[in-house]
Design an enzyme around this catalytic site. Sequence first.
Site, PDB file in Angstrom:
ATOM      1  N   HIS A  48       0.781  -1.200   0.025  1.00 17.29           N
ATOM      2  CA  HIS A  48      -0.017  -0.032   0.072  1.00 17.29           C
ATOM      3  C   HIS A  48       0.944   1.139   0.029  1.00 17.29           C
ATOM      4  CE1 HIS A  48       0.172  -0.036   4.604  1.00 17.29           C
ATOM      5  NE2 HIS A  48       0.110   1.546   4.380  1.00 17.29           N
ATOM      6  N   ASP A  99      -0.039  -7.681   1.720  1.00 15.37           N
ATOM      7  CA  ASP A  99       0.446  -6.044   1.556  1.00 15.37           C
ATOM      8  C   ASP A  99       1.974  -6.139   1.871  1.00 15.37           C
ATOM      9  OD1 ASP A  99       0.477  -3.333   1.634  1.00 15.37           O
ATOM     10  OD2 ASP A  99      -0.194  -3.119   3.813  1.00 15.37           O
ATOM     11  N   GLN A 193       0.441   5.781  11.427  1.00 14.97           N
ATOM     12  CA  GLN A 193       0.548   6.352   9.988  1.00 14.97           C
ATOM     13  C   GLN A 193       2.026   6.846   9.771  1.00 14.97           C
ATOM     14  OE1 GLN A 193      -2.379   9.075   8.820  1.00 14.97           O
ATOM     15  NE2 GLN A 193      -1.918   7.930   6.601  1.00 14.97           N
ATOM     16  N   GLY A 194       2.686   6.433   8.510  1.00 15.01           N
ATOM     17  CA  GLY A 194       3.915   6.693   8.331  1.00 15.01           C
ATOM     18  C   GLY A 194       4.965   5.632   8.603  1.00 15.01           C
ATOM     19  N   ASP A 195       4.386   4.668   9.592  1.00 16.71           N
ATOM     20  CA  ASP A 195       5.495   3.478   9.970  1.00 16.71           C
ATOM     21  C   ASP A 195       5.202   2.332   9.006  1.00 16.71           C
ATOM     22  OD1 ASP A 195       6.415   4.419  12.252  1.00 16.71           O
ATOM     23  OD2 ASP A 195       4.594   3.948  13.405  1.00 16.71           O
ATOM     24  N   SER A 196       4.076   2.400   8.026  1.00 16.33           N
ATOM     25  CA  SER A 196       3.783   1.297   7.179  1.00 16.33           C
ATOM     26  C   SER A 196       4.980   0.840   6.360  1.00 16.33           C
ATOM     27  CB  SER A 196       2.822   1.755   6.160  1.00 16.33           C
ATOM     28  OG  SER A 196       1.515   1.850   6.729  1.00 16.33           O
TER      29      SER A 196
HETATM   30  C1  4AZ Z   1      -1.570   3.457   8.541  1.00 17.79           C
HETATM   31  O1  4AZ Z   1      -2.300   4.346   8.417  1.00 17.79           O
HETATM   32  C2  4AZ Z   1      -1.506   2.803   9.662  1.00 17.79           C
HETATM   33  N1  4AZ Z   1      -2.056   1.271  14.389  1.00 17.79           N
HETATM   34  C3  4AZ Z   1      -0.480   2.157  10.066  1.00 17.79           C
HETATM   35  C4  4AZ Z   1      -0.419   1.215  11.375  1.00 17.79           C
HETATM   36  C5  4AZ Z   1      -1.716   1.364  12.180  1.00 17.79           C
HETATM   37  C6  4AZ Z   1      -2.570   2.134  11.791  1.00 17.79           C
HETATM   38  C7  4AZ Z   1      -2.678   2.878  10.618  1.00 17.79           C
HETATM   39  C8  4AZ Z   1      -1.646   0.365  13.299  1.00 17.79           C
HETATM   40  O2  4AZ Z   1      -0.626   3.714   7.703  1.00 17.79           O
END
Ligand code: 4AZ
Length: 239
Positions: A48, A99, A193-196
């Site tokens: 993603h 993913d 968000q941003g850790d993905s």
């Molecule tokens: C994101 O939006 C996201 N708490 C990544 C990880 C988590 C939630 C959202 C897990 O990329």
Amino acid sequence: VIGGRPVDVSRSPWTVALSSRDRFGANRSGHFCGGVVVARTAVLTAAHCLERDVLGSPRARDFKVIANRTDLLSTQGEEVAVRDVWVNPRYDSDTNAGDFGLLTLASPLPENAVIRMAGAEDPAYTPGEQATVYGWGDTTGAGAYPRDLRAASVHVLSDEACRAAYPGSRNGTYVAASMLCAGEAGGGRDACQGDSGGPLVAQGRLIGLVSWGSGCGQPDSPGVYTRVADVVRTLSAGR
Ligand code: 4AZ
């Protein structure tokens, strides 16, 4: 990362930032996702993170990999061009199953930056054990992005607990074959968000990639990760 602590990247040299000039403005070095060095010229990340609507364009020249840099606003470490982008063709953007994607680098990173991936016969954890998630993502759930890499310890949950948290309601569906989840019963420590695309590590082995979750650090809403043993199975099957 919610509820984490700053760490020097030398403690987790496999953790890289994906950066694009078009993302989030110059004040954040364009960081938009994390990634993991799994071979000297290969970085694993979330599918993603590589989608057209996320990246703007999934063309390799649009972004780069930043390695060996703790402070995103520093000039430490190296910026490596991406030669090729591969997105898992079985990625399901509705459920987030599968993913993951792979970046081929234009020049090799040092051998000591490479982390070993957990395999199907060798999962490197049992539910209930602790793992560590790393990233430059939101630290509050309200869009507070840190300069320095951060890490948090989270407990890997059983498939039953993950399924109970995400039974397929509007909060999302847990797909055990390609996901695992981790968190704390009372919340407070999580990816955000941003850790993905960044790493979840147990016993020195890569077990997960940050993928999704309902909010960040909320009680009874664990973080959901791409199951790396499933990535290995898919890649070694050559499809
Ligand atoms: C994101 O939006 C996201 N708490 C990544 C990880 C988590 C939630 C959202 C897990 O990329």
